[in-house]
Motif scaffolding. Structure first.
Motif, PDB file in Angstrom:
ATOM      1  N   HIS A 287       0.847  -1.193   0.000  1.00 14.97           N
ATOM      2  CA  HIS A 287       0.000   0.000   0.000  1.00 14.97           C
ATOM      3  C   HIS A 287       0.885   1.246   0.000  1.00 14.97           C
ATOM      4  CE1 HIS A 287      -2.858   3.055   1.114  1.00 14.97           C
ATOM      5  NE2 HIS A 287      -2.450   3.156   2.354  1.00 14.97           N
TER       6      HIS A 287
ATOM      7  N   HIS B  82       0.223  -4.549   3.203  1.00 16.62           N
ATOM      8  CA  HIS B  82      -1.131  -4.365   3.742  1.00 16.62           C
ATOM      9  C   HIS B  82      -1.832  -5.715   3.809  1.00 16.62           C
ATOM     10  CE1 HIS B  82      -4.608  -2.135   5.024  1.00 16.62           C
ATOM     11  NE2 HIS B  82      -4.135  -0.968   4.630  1.00 16.62           N
TER      12      HIS B  82
ATOM     13  N   HIS C  99       0.905   4.486   1.182  1.00 17.51           N
ATOM     14  CA  HIS C  99       0.142   5.178   2.210  1.00 17.51           C
ATOM     15  C   HIS C  99       0.192   6.697   2.005  1.00 17.51           C
ATOM     16  CE1 HIS C  99      -1.190   5.585   6.552  1.00 17.51           C
ATOM     17  NE2 HIS C  99      -0.822   6.803   6.225  1.00 17.51           N
TER      18      HIS C  99
ATOM     19  N   HIS D 207      -7.981   5.944   3.056  1.00 15.63           N
ATOM     20  CA  HIS D 207      -7.336   5.694   1.771  1.00 15.63           C
ATOM     21  C   HIS D 207      -7.968   6.571   0.682  1.00 15.63           C
ATOM     22  CE1 HIS D 207      -5.316   1.568   2.493  1.00 15.63           C
ATOM     23  NE2 HIS D 207      -5.680   2.017   3.681  1.00 15.63           N
TER      24      HIS D 207
ATOM     25  N   PHE E 133     -10.735   2.213   1.934  1.00 10.44           N
ATOM     26  CA  PHE E 133     -10.692   1.723   3.302  1.00 10.44           C
ATOM     27  C   PHE E 133     -10.493   2.907   4.249  1.00 10.44           C
ATOM     28  CE2 PHE E 133      -8.577  -2.169   5.610  1.00 10.44           C
ATOM     29  CZ  PHE E 133      -9.796  -2.503   6.165  1.00 10.44           C
TER      30      PHE E 133
ATOM     31  N   HIS F 274      -4.990   2.874  12.287  1.00  9.74           N
ATOM     32  CA  HIS F 274      -3.689   2.402  11.809  1.00  9.74           C
ATOM     33  C   HIS F 274      -2.874   1.696  12.896  1.00  9.74           C
ATOM     34  CE1 HIS F 274      -0.363   2.286   8.897  1.00  9.74           C
ATOM     35  NE2 HIS F 274      -1.238   2.671   8.007  1.00  9.74           N
TER      36      HIS F 274
ATOM     37  N   HIS G  86      -9.604   3.177   8.406  1.00  4.23           N
ATOM     38  CA  HIS G  86      -9.342   2.292   9.541  1.00  4.23           C
ATOM     39  C   HIS G  86      -8.369   2.893  10.531  1.00  4.23           C
ATOM     40  CE1 HIS G  86      -5.295   1.074   8.051  1.00  4.23           C
ATOM     41  NE2 HIS G  86      -5.836   1.187   6.855  1.00  4.23           N
TER      42      HIS G  86
ATOM     43  N   HIS H 276      -6.956   6.432   9.544  1.00  3.42           N
ATOM     44  CA  HIS H 276      -6.401   6.661   8.206  1.00  3.42           C
ATOM     45  C   HIS H 276      -7.470   6.422   7.144  1.00  3.42           C
ATOM     46  CE1 HIS H 276      -3.899   6.562   4.700  1.00  3.42           C
ATOM     47  NE2 HIS H 276      -3.941   5.255   4.550  1.00  3.42           N
TER      48      HIS H 276
ATOM     49  N   HIS I 132       3.893   0.379   2.662  1.00  2.00           N
ATOM     50  CA  HIS I 132       4.006  -0.749   3.575  1.00  2.00           C
ATOM     51  C   HIS I 132       3.138  -1.899   3.090  1.00  2.00           C
ATOM     52  CE1 HIS I 132       0.031   0.071   5.407  1.00  2.00           C
ATOM     53  NE2 HIS I 132       0.373   1.351   5.480  1.00  2.00           N
TER      54      HIS I 132
HETATM   55 CU1  C2O Z   1      -1.086   2.694   5.957  1.00  2.00          CU
HETATM   56 CU2  C2O Z   1      -4.724   0.982   5.182  1.00  2.00          CU
HETATM   57  O1  C2O Z   1      -2.877   1.793   5.580  1.00  2.00           O
END
Ligand code: C2O
Length: 627
Positions: free
Chosen positions: A145, A192, A147, A535, A588, A592, A590, A533, A190
């Motif tokens: 991902h 995921h 980020h 997306h 998403f 983190h 969520h 976080h 990172h």
């Molecule tokens: Cu850094 Cu859904 O993530």
């Protein structure tokens, strides 16, 4: 290789200092040959960058392969038609590999990219096209991902497993492609999937377009500071064990700075990261929290930090003694070497706002060492706030303002109110001793609006795009199902009151909807600062406060709120965020903190297509992995 002129493109400067690093078995730092390459269409500076990069490439054969693949990419041209192509295309080759490392007197296998820990840095300029070919050479399911990259019309490349794609299985390859539109600064990438991101992470550095200076004093050098957490246990197994136990996770065995724990830990005297500095200069530190389950303070002994950018958006300069970063957050700070010649500690310590949680309370230390300092001298200690210093966190947050007045929508089309917090579920196991280790023999869970997210076993984006029924519902509630005193009510000694519903529920937004979300922390188990976080978007943090959100008393900043992708919602408090849903796809949202994500503290927005090509999600790439 020193930066001294404002008009020189930054990426040609101090390049050695920005190269990915790798720890030797003894903790020595070695610059790595980096398997990256760039091509350029327009600017000669890029060409020289690409030349100097090729010097670091493993061999000419790699160069040939890379050029060949770029040729193929431009022929298939996936995605290039929909969005103005990047000025340059940056190609990266990521091989997911296991590697043996020795830390804390313990040797184990970790999952890495290209055998590097932390992983390679992805460098780009604003408007560039980035292509990353990920080949999975491990037995573990993987995704990557990016980020904070907003993925305009490229939701397929976002990376969260089972949300936008199925994992890349052992032996498989998937190529991520996206254009970096209207953003620059520091971000991170990172894994995921499960807890793999505990070792599979690295920095993303996006420079301004050629000729565009930083809006602050040009730094003499730049350095990346990746904060991490290190476990001696295998992370995939650890997640499984923790979830099976019903209880909380063990603390990390160490915090790390650029992969190194530093002298406070067992066997780590020489496993220390170090930055050599020259007196009288200004340094830019790109600080990233890539940890799994902890929020952290960061400080440098006797040195002030001036925040100039957060989550890859410029801020008004704000000077402080320390910063706090939740996992997923990035902060760029300027540090001036105006202290007596010496060796100073850079420290990363715990910020734990929840009650009754075990955490790692030893700080990771790195050195900030002046030229001329006695190498073996004791490093001056850094002052970190105590682990529960909520005021220190608030002070930094109060200081975050967008550099310029922003264009935040004053009108709201969709008002959402989402509670965030933990739950204790009833034990349903026949072996409660093993599986129900939470309070009152319950099972820990986490939820938004008291709905604990159940990860589907196909990609939601695919299910949505291909209209495959039965994997999710579209009824994520706009407000909690029950209203009560969220912060002080439902204490954890009444397990029946803390049950969450399970579901894979989504909230559907029409293209262009102006959204406000109030994120409200609950004290159902314990109040806690949650790094939430989103997306696919950055959002304006227009307000925050302690206690239950009250529209009558809430103060909003609609002038210069910070533009972020992860917001640490204050412990026992709330935060208000605003964004315009103008990027079609499945996104998403969520916590983190990885354990909270595993427990279900997440939900999904589906943003519908608008009109015409520029408001429509393109077809999926041909190599999208199957579940
Ligand atoms: Cu850094 Cu859904 O993530």
């Amino acid at each position: 290789m020193k930066a001294d002129k404002h008009n020189t493109p930054p990426q040609t400067l101090s390049f050695l200092h920005l190269l990915p690093y790798k720890n030797g078995e003894n903790g020595l730092i070695t610059l790595l040959k980096t398997p990256i390459s760039t091509t350029s269409t327009l600017h000669s500076q890029h060409f020289s960058l690409s030349l100097s990069l090729s010097l670091y490439m493993a061999n000419l054969a790699t160069l040939f392969t890379v050029l060949l693949s770029l040729l193929c990419y431009s022929q298939t041209g996936f995605g290039l038609v929909q969005w103005p192509g990047g000025t340059s295309t940056r190609f990266y080759d990521f091989k997911v590999q296991t590697m043996r490392v020795t830390k804390l007197c313990n040797t184990k296998e970790i999952v890495t990219i290209n055998g590097m820990f932390p992983g390679p840095v992805v460098y780009a300029q604003e408007d560039d096209r980035v292509i990353v070919k990920v080949t999975n050479e491990t037995p573990y399911n993987t995704t990557i991902h990016w980020h904070g990259i907003r993925q305009r019309l490229s939701c397929w490349s976002d990376g969260p497993s089972y949300i936008t794609q199925c994992p890349i299985q052992a032996g498989q390859t998937f190529t991520y492609e996206f254009t970096i539109v209207k953003q620059k600064g520091t971000l991170l990438w990172h894994a995921h999937v499960s807890w793999l991101r505990g070792t599979v992470y690295g920095a993303i550095v996006v420079y301004p377009k050629t000729g565009v200076p930083y809006p602050f004093k040009y730094p003499y050098e730049e350095h990346i500071i990746l904060l991490g957490e290190y476990w001696l246990k295998d992370l995939v197994q650890l997640e499984r064990q923790v979830l099976a136990s019903g209880g909380g996770p063990p603390p990390a065995n160490a915090f790390t700075i650029n992969g190194h724990p530093g002298p406070n830990y067992n066997c780590s005297k020489n496993d220390v990261y170090k930055i050599d500095v020259v007196p009288g200069k200004t340094y830019l530190l790109r600080v990233i929290n890539a940890g799994l389950n902890m929020e952290n303070f960061f400080a440098i002994a006797h040195h002030k930090l001036t925040i100039v950018e957060v989550d890859a958006e410029y801020t008004k300069p704000f000077t402080t003694d320390r910063v706090m970063l939740g996992p997923g957050q990035t902060i760029n700070v300027l540090v001036t070497t105006d202290q007596p010649i010496g060796k100073y500690s850079m420290a990363m310590g715990a910020y734990m706002s929840a009650k009754g949680v075990k955490f790692q309370n030893i700080s990771a230390i790195a050195y900030f060492q002046y030229l001329g300092a006695v190498p073996n001298s004791i490093a001056l200690p850094a002052q970190l706030p105590s682990f529960n210093d909520n005021l220190a966190v608030k002070t930094v947050m109060d200081g975050l303002r967008s550099l310029n007045p922003v264009n935040v929508s004053k009108e709201i089309d969709t008002n959402l109110f989402y509670t965030i917090g933990l739950n204790v579920q009833k034990c349903r196991s026949k072996t409660p001793k093993n599986n129900c280790q939470a309070t009152n023999n319950g099972v820990l869970a986490a939820s938004m609006n008291n709905i604990s997210f159940i990860r589907p076993n196909i990609s939601l984006l695919e299910a949505y795009y291909k209209k495959i029924n039965g994997y999710y519902t579209e009824d994520f509630p706009d407000v909690p199902l029950k209203f009560y005193d969220f912060v002080n009510g439902a204490p954890n000694n009444i397990p029946n009151d803390t049950q969450a519903l399970n579901g894979t529920r989504t909230k559907v937004l029409e293209y262009g909807t102006r959204v406000q979300v109030i994120l409200q922390d609950t004290g159902t188990v314990s109040t806690e600062n949650h790094p939430i976080h989103l997306h696919g978007f950055s959002f304006y943090v227009v307000g925050y406060g302690t206690g239950n959100y009250d529209p009558q008393t809430a103060n909003f900043n609609l002038v210069d709120p910070p533009y972020m992708n992860t917001i640490g919602v204050p412990v026992g408090g709330w935060a208000a965020i605003r964004f315009v849903a103008d990027n079609p796809g499945v996104w998403f949202m969520h916590c983190h903190l990885e354990i909270h994500l595993s427990w279900g503290l997440s939900m999904v927005f589906i943003v519908k297509n608008g009109h015409g090509e520029l408001e429509t999600l393109p077809h999926p790439p041909a190599d999208l992995p199957l579940c």
